[in-house]
Design a protein around this motif. Structure first.
Motif, PDB file in Angstrom:
ATOM      1  N   GLN A   1       0.831  -1.208   0.000  1.00  8.50           N
ATOM      2  CA  GLN A   1       0.000   0.000   0.000  1.00  8.50           C
ATOM      3  C   GLN A   1       0.867   1.261   0.000  1.00  8.50           C
ATOM      4  N   ASP A   2       1.910   1.259   0.811  1.00 14.51           N
ATOM      5  CA  ASP A   2       2.763   2.445   0.945  1.00 14.51           C
ATOM      6  C   ASP A   2       3.455   2.829  -0.350  1.00 14.51           C
ATOM      7  N   VAL A   3       3.899   1.854  -1.134  1.00 14.96           N
ATOM      8  CA  VAL A   3       4.653   2.188  -2.345  1.00 14.96           C
ATOM      9  C   VAL A   3       3.782   2.783  -3.445  1.00 14.96           C
ATOM     10  N   GLU A   4       2.476   2.774  -3.240  1.00 16.30           N
ATOM     11  CA  GLU A   4       1.611   3.489  -4.179  1.00 16.30           C
ATOM     12  C   GLU A   4       1.844   4.994  -4.052  1.00 16.30           C
ATOM     13  N   ASP A   5       2.369   5.432  -2.906  1.00 14.97           N
ATOM     14  CA  ASP A   5       2.797   6.817  -2.725  1.00 14.97           C
ATOM     15  C   ASP A   5       4.140   6.964  -3.443  1.00 14.97           C
ATOM     16  N   LYS A   6       4.156   7.720  -4.497  1.00  9.92           N
ATOM     17  CA  LYS A   6       5.345   7.877  -5.327  1.00  9.92           C
ATOM     18  C   LYS A   6       6.572   8.293  -4.521  1.00  9.92           C
ATOM     19  N   MET A   7       6.384   9.174  -3.555  1.00 14.62           N
ATOM     20  CA  MET A   7       7.528   9.683  -2.792  1.00 14.62           C
ATOM     21  C   MET A   7       8.171   8.591  -1.933  1.00 14.62           C
ATOM     22  N   ILE A   8       7.367   7.720  -1.351  1.00 11.61           N
ATOM     23  CA  ILE A   8       7.925   6.618  -0.549  1.00 11.61           C
ATOM     24  C   ILE A   8       8.703   5.677  -1.458  1.00 11.61           C
ATOM     25  N   ALA A   9       8.107   5.310  -2.606  1.00 13.23           N
ATOM     26  CA  ALA A   9       8.780   4.412  -3.544  1.00 13.23           C
ATOM     27  C   ALA A   9      10.108   5.001  -4.011  1.00 13.23           C
ATOM     28  N   GLU A  10      10.105   6.282  -4.333  1.00  9.24           N
ATOM     29  CA  GLU A  10      11.337   6.936  -4.797  1.00  9.24           C
ATOM     30  C   GLU A  10      12.381   6.990  -3.694  1.00  9.24           C
ATOM     31  N   ARG A  11      11.981   7.444  -2.522  1.00  8.25           N
ATOM     32  CA  ARG A  11      12.946   7.637  -1.431  1.00  8.25           C
ATOM     33  C   ARG A  11      13.577   6.324  -1.010  1.00  8.25           C
ATOM     34  N   VAL A  12      12.753   5.338  -0.667  1.00 10.40           N
ATOM     35  CA  VAL A  12      13.282   4.064  -0.176  1.00 10.40           C
ATOM     36  C   VAL A  12      13.916   3.290  -1.330  1.00 10.40           C
ATOM     37  N   GLY A  13      13.282   3.286  -2.498  1.00 13.08           N
ATOM     38  CA  GLY A  13      13.821   2.565  -3.654  1.00 13.08           C
ATOM     39  C   GLY A  13      15.202   3.047  -4.058  1.00 13.08           C
ATOM     40  N   ARG A  14      15.401   4.346  -4.056  1.00  9.84           N
ATOM     41  CA  ARG A  14      16.715   4.893  -4.429  1.00  9.84           C
ATOM     42  C   ARG A  14      17.774   4.569  -3.389  1.00  9.84           C
ATOM     43  N   GLU A  15      17.386   4.564  -2.128  1.00  5.00           N
ATOM     44  CA  GLU A  15      18.350   4.192  -1.093  1.00  5.00           C
ATOM     45  C   GLU A  15      18.737   2.720  -1.222  1.00  5.00           C
ATOM     46  N   ILE A  16      17.758   1.880  -1.536  1.00  6.52           N
ATOM     47  CA  ILE A  16      18.052   0.453  -1.749  1.00  6.52           C
ATOM     48  C   ILE A  16      19.027   0.291  -2.909  1.00  6.52           C
ATOM     49  N   LEU A  17      18.763   0.974  -4.032  1.00  6.28           N
ATOM     50  CA  LEU A  17      19.661   0.892  -5.183  1.00  6.28           C
ATOM     51  C   LEU A  17      21.068   1.362  -4.840  1.00  6.28           C
ATOM     52  N   TYR A  18      21.170   2.477  -4.145  1.00 10.42           N
ATOM     53  CA  TYR A  18      22.473   3.032  -3.799  1.00 10.42           C
ATOM     54  C   TYR A  18      23.255   2.094  -2.880  1.00 10.42           C
ATOM     55  N   LYS A  19      22.633   1.649  -1.805  1.00 13.57           N
ATOM     56  CA  LYS A  19      23.323   0.768  -0.854  1.00 13.57           C
ATOM     57  C   LYS A  19      23.631  -0.597  -1.454  1.00 13.57           C
ATOM     58  N   SER A  20      22.868  -0.981  -2.482  1.00 16.77           N
ATOM     59  CA  SER A  20      23.096  -2.274  -3.134  1.00 16.77           C
ATOM     60  C   SER A  20      24.163  -2.183  -4.220  1.00 16.77           C
ATOM     61  N   GLY A  21      24.626  -0.982  -4.532  1.00 19.57           N
ATOM     62  CA  GLY A  21      25.671  -0.791  -5.511  1.00 19.57           C
ATOM     63  C   GLY A  21      25.198  -0.688  -6.948  1.00 19.57           C
ATOM     64  N   PHE A  22      23.908  -0.400  -7.153  1.00 18.50           N
ATOM     65  CA  PHE A  22      23.370  -0.313  -8.499  1.00 18.50           C
ATOM     66  C   PHE A  22      23.177   1.113  -8.985  1.00 18.50           C
ATOM     67  N   SER A  23      23.567   2.113  -8.202  1.00 14.48           N
ATOM     68  CA  SER A  23      23.461   3.498  -8.667  1.00 14.48           C
ATOM     69  C   SER A  23      24.533   4.335  -8.025  1.00 14.48           C
ATOM     70  N   GLN A  24      24.780   5.465  -8.623  1.00  5.76           N
ATOM     71  CA  GLN A  24      25.752   6.423  -8.121  1.00  5.76           C
ATOM     72  C   GLN A  24      25.012   7.557  -7.441  1.00  5.76           C
ATOM     73  N   PRO A  25      25.619   8.170  -6.434  1.00  7.21           N
ATOM     74  CA  PRO A  25      24.952   9.338  -5.841  1.00  7.21           C
ATOM     75  C   PRO A  25      24.833  10.462  -6.868  1.00  7.21           C
ATOM     76  N   GLU A  26      23.744  11.196  -6.788  1.00  8.12           N
ATOM     77  CA  GLU A  26      23.521  12.278  -7.751  1.00  8.12           C
ATOM     78  C   GLU A  26      24.258  13.551  -7.357  1.00  8.12           C
ATOM     79  N   THR A  27      24.607  13.679  -6.093  1.00  5.73           N
ATOM     80  CA  THR A  27      25.277  14.877  -5.600  1.00  5.73           C
ATOM     81  C   THR A  27      26.786  14.700  -5.743  1.00  5.73           C
ATOM     82  N   LYS A  28      27.431  15.718  -6.295  1.00  5.10           N
ATOM     83  CA  LYS A  28      28.880  15.663  -6.473  1.00  5.10           C
ATOM     84  C   LYS A  28      29.519  16.852  -5.774  1.00  5.10           C
ATOM     85  N   GLU A  29      30.666  16.607  -5.194  1.00  5.14           N
ATOM     86  CA  GLU A  29      31.416  17.686  -4.546  1.00  5.14           C
ATOM     87  C   GLU A  29      32.086  18.513  -5.635  1.00  5.14           C
ATOM     88  N   LEU A  30      32.067  19.822  -5.456  1.00  2.43           N
ATOM     89  CA  LEU A  30      32.696  20.738  -6.424  1.00  2.43           C
ATOM     90  C   LEU A  30      34.072  21.155  -5.960  1.00  2.43           C
TER      91      LEU A  30
END
Length: 126
Positions: A97-126
């Motif tokens: 039910q919760d993942v029908e809320d787009k923001m929950i799916a995005e927030r938790v899903g992206r953290e899962i991808l990042y911690k699992s090694g399937f994505s890079q952080p979007e923020t870069k140090e300048l």
């Protein structure tokens, strides 16, 4: 569908819970034995406990969603499936039910991808 077997825990005054959840420290220890690392994401007033996504799970979700042509829809569908596949708390029905809320799916899903090694952080140090 992922089924989760749960032992019946009779709460006592000595039962120690993970903050913000009804999961006991003993239950968490069992999950850590199975998945090694467990992560906590707090979003607004909800707490999600989850494990990393493995390559097999990642591949299966990508295969199951490959026919979605619209890129934003594809990304959201995959994020929802990542959350459903990896979340150990709350229970699967609540997560569904919760993942029908787009923001929950995005927030938790992206953290899962990042911690699992399937994505890079979007923020870069300048």
């Amino acid at each position: 569908m992922k089924l989760v077997k749960k032992k019946l825990v009779v709460p006592s005054e000595e039962t120690e819970y993970i903050p913000g959840t009804t999961m006991t420290v003993d239950e968490l220890a069992e999950y850590k034995t199975k998945y090694k690392k467990i992560y906590m994401t707090n979003y607004i007033d909800k707490t999600y406990l989850w494990h990393r996504l493995n390559r097999k799970m990642f591949g299966a979700i990508c295969e199951a969603t490959k026919n979605i042509e619209d890129e934003p829809t594809l990304i959201l569908a995959r994020e929802r499936e990542f959350v459903k596949a990896c979340t150990i708390y709350p229970d699967p029905e609540t997560v569904k039910q919760d993942v029908e809320d787009k923001m929950i799916a995005e927030r938790v899903g992206r953290e899962i991808l990042y911690k699992s090694g399937f994505s890079q952080p979007e923020t870069k140090e300048l």
